[in-house]
Design a protein around this motif. Structure first.
Motif, PDB file in Angstrom:
ATOM      1  N   ASN A 159     -17.101  -8.100 -14.716  1.00  0.00           N
ATOM      2  CA  ASN A 159     -18.440  -8.207 -14.108  1.00  0.00           C
ATOM      3  C   ASN A 159     -18.900  -6.797 -13.752  1.00  0.00           C
ATOM      4  O   ASN A 159     -18.553  -6.261 -12.718  1.00  0.00           O
ATOM      5  N   MET A 160     -19.673  -6.201 -14.650  1.00  0.00           N
ATOM      6  CA  MET A 160     -20.053  -4.799 -14.486  1.00  0.00           C
ATOM      7  C   MET A 160     -21.288  -4.641 -13.606  1.00  0.00           C
ATOM      8  O   MET A 160     -22.280  -5.350 -13.810  1.00  0.00           O
ATOM      9  N   PRO A 161     -21.273  -3.690 -12.680  1.00  0.00           N
ATOM     10  CA  PRO A 161     -22.502  -3.361 -11.955  1.00  0.00           C
ATOM     11  C   PRO A 161     -23.465  -2.627 -12.877  1.00  0.00           C
ATOM     12  O   PRO A 161     -23.048  -2.029 -13.879  1.00  0.00           O
ATOM     13  N   ASP A 162     -24.746  -2.667 -12.558  1.00  0.00           N
ATOM     14  CA  ASP A 162     -25.754  -2.043 -13.420  1.00  0.00           C
ATOM     15  C   ASP A 162     -25.735  -0.518 -13.359  1.00  0.00           C
ATOM     16  O   ASP A 162     -26.486   0.142 -14.080  1.00  0.00           O
ATOM     17  N   SER A 163     -24.867   0.045 -12.533  1.00  0.00           N
ATOM     18  CA  SER A 163     -24.745   1.508 -12.474  1.00  0.00           C
ATOM     19  C   SER A 163     -24.012   2.063 -13.691  1.00  0.00           C
ATOM     20  O   SER A 163     -24.163   3.238 -14.031  1.00  0.00           O
ATOM     21  N   ILE A 164     -23.245   1.233 -14.383  1.00  0.00           N
ATOM     22  CA  ILE A 164     -22.462   1.701 -15.527  1.00  0.00           C
ATOM     23  C   ILE A 164     -23.378   1.916 -16.728  1.00  0.00           C
ATOM     24  O   ILE A 164     -24.117   1.018 -17.128  1.00  0.00           O
ATOM     25  N   VAL A 165     -23.316   3.130 -17.303  1.00  0.00           N
ATOM     26  CA  VAL A 165     -24.189   3.477 -18.433  1.00  0.00           C
ATOM     27  C   VAL A 165     -23.417   3.750 -19.719  1.00  0.00           C
ATOM     28  O   VAL A 165     -24.007   3.781 -20.793  1.00  0.00           O
ATOM     29  N   ARG A 166     -22.078   3.934 -19.634  1.00  0.00           N
ATOM     30  CA  ARG A 166     -21.302   4.252 -20.826  1.00  0.00           C
ATOM     31  C   ARG A 166     -19.989   3.492 -20.866  1.00  0.00           C
ATOM     32  O   ARG A 166     -19.298   3.364 -19.848  1.00  0.00           O
ATOM     33  N   LEU A 167     -19.647   3.020 -22.071  1.00  0.00           N
ATOM     34  CA  LEU A 167     -18.334   2.433 -22.335  1.00  0.00           C
ATOM     35  C   LEU A 167     -17.678   3.218 -23.460  1.00  0.00           C
ATOM     36  O   LEU A 167     -18.342   3.649 -24.401  1.00  0.00           O
TER      37      LEU A 167
END
Length: 487
Positions: free
Chosen positions: A287-295
């Protein structure tokens, strides 16, 4: 008289030898200058602009071959080298393979140490660098096995394998660092890292085979953290709560950890690295927060037990093999998120429901499933169902691709657009694909709206007589359900 003649002859020979040496050095300078000019032409005007004209010095000691403020080669024999002022760049291989030098002092004004500049200077112990230094290039100090002291606190960019194999370098102050590239301290003697508050980008295997990392792997506990970096979580189990302030999970941080079942990410998270959770086969929810921009590549590949995936709405890309081999039954790709080829290779099983934006790119290759002969398996792909908005629009690229490949495509919609509930009743509202959306409620006195155990769903509870409207927003569209609550 004969003795005088012999003396004059010897003096003449000495002068000729001296002149020859000067001519030879001058010839070397000219040859180096020609090579550098080729480099300048190849790179373009931008390289010229890196050296301010006011800092260019015309005359330098003959041990230093300098062209346009760039130290191209050191050809002296000193062990303790003091680089003269007026030099702004330490050029490629300028000191490389010099086994004599033990210390180097760089002047103020140097902004860049280029690739391999001090490569394999095995007896170099100390480098004094100025506050003006911003970047150190690829393997600039690679295999400097004797290096013990270098103050990096003002440096912003460390390129690939820059200190690879520096086994005597124990501490690194990275207070100003913004980018740390692949293998930067690989196989170095690093025992402690200071700073990292300014870090924005980190490559893979930056601390691989260092005492800092190896000591944790052997007998560490919990999470290995330095500043905003989570370096490793190999000694964790169950539900892992990542602390606030962590920005980046490094590559292979939880690689093949068979004990973790869930990870709670903080809102400070920006990036999940290369193969960070690969092979975590008991991990059941992301469950990723929307702050994550890169995987990173293969970040969650082969997480066989992964049942739920909620992606950040601000992801820039789902990279190759990111969720490859996962058996999740549904996933929602965020709008404006590019998808790399094979991002979901061998993803899911028959009956997968995949929610995709109508303008998705590379759809033809991202879900490639292979049979034993390496061919796309029609039995699995045929069991998928894709859902999207604007299914009748001619601009919908997904419609065209699905038709070409014989994929099943359906219109995205809520499972109910109107409900009648009695006070005290509950109802689970979801999309037909199980899509993740942004939910809103216009009247919380009549109805409550809560996240369900499956976090894409919403639980409605009727509170009092009246009417409420639930709105779910996805891909720029709104879907509504009118709820009438009666006695």
């Amino acid at each position: 008289m004969e003795k005088v003649s012999i003396f004059i002859l010897l003096l003449l020979v000495t002068c000729l030898q001296s002149c020859a040496k000067k001519e030879n050095k001058e010839l070397q300078r000219k040859e180096v200058a020609v090579e550098l000019q080729k480099t300048l032409v190849g790179v373009g005007e931008g390289l010229q602009q890196e050296i301010p004209h006011s800092e260019i010095k015309v005359d330098f000691p003959e041990d230093f071959v300098v062209v346009s403020g760039r130290l191209v080669r050191y050809q002296g024999t000193e062990k303790d080298v003091i680089v003269p002022e007026g030099i702004c760049v330490i050029g490629k291989e300028a000191f490389a393979e010099n086994r004599e030098i033990t210390s180097v002092h760089l002047p103020e004004g140097v902004t860049w140490i280029q690739q391999y500049a001090f490569y394999h200077c095995s007896n170099l112990k100390e480098v004094v660098i100025p506050e003006t230094l911003e970047a150190i290039g690829t393997e600039a100090f690679g295999r400097c096995t004797g290096l013990e002291h270098i103050d990096l606190h003002a440096v912003k960019y460390l390129r690939q394998y820059v200190f690879n194999g520096c086994k005597n370098l124990r501490v690194a102050d990275l207070s100003s660092l913004e980018e740390l590239e692949e293998g930067a301290f690989r196989a170095a003697g690093i025992e402690e890292i200071i700073g990292l508050e300014s870090i924005k980008k980190v490559g893979k295997e930056v601390f691989e085979d260092t005492p800092l990392y190896n000591k944790y792997l052997e007998k560490g506990e919990g999470l290995l953290i330095r500043g905003p970096l989570l370096i490793s979580g190999q000694h964790t189990e169950g539900v892992v709560e990542i602390p606030e302030g962590i920005k980046i999970i490094l590559d292979k941080a939880f690689y093949e950890n068979h004990q973790i079942v869930r990870v709670v990410f903080p809102d400070t998270m920006l990036e999940i690295g290369y193969e960070a959770f690969l092979g975590c086969d008991r991990l059941d929810e992301v469950n990723m927060p929307d702050s994550i921009v890169r995987l990173g590549y293969a970040a969650f590949a082969y997480c066989d037990g992964l049942q739920q995936i909620r992606l950040s709405q601000n992801l820039s890309e789902i990279p190759a093999n990111c969720f490859g081999g996962c058996e999740t039954t549904r996933i929602t790709v965020p709008q404006h998120c590019s998808v790399a080829d094979r991002a979901l290779i061998n993803f899911g099983t028959k009956g997968c429901r995949l929610t995709l934006p109508p303008d998705i790119k590379n759809i033809g290759n991202i879900f490639l499933n292979l049979d034993d002969d390496g061919n796309e398996d029609p039995d699995i792909i045929g069991g998928y169902c894709f859902y999207t908005t604007d299914i009748l629009s001619e601009k919908n690229s997904l419609v065209r691709i699905a038709k070409e490949r014989g994929w099943k495509l359906e219109a995205l919609q809520l499972e109910a657009d109107e409900l009648t509930l009695h006070v005290g009743d509950t109802y689970v509202l979801r999309f037909n694909s199980g899509a993740d959306a942004v939910w809103e409620l216009d009247n919380d006195r009549v109805l409550s709206l809560e996240e369900e155990e499956i976090f894409c769903d919403r639980k409605l509870t009727a509170l009092k007589v009246g009417t409420a409207v639930v709105t779910a927003k996805i891909y720029g569209k709104e879907y509504t359900c009118v709820v009438n609550v009666v006695e």
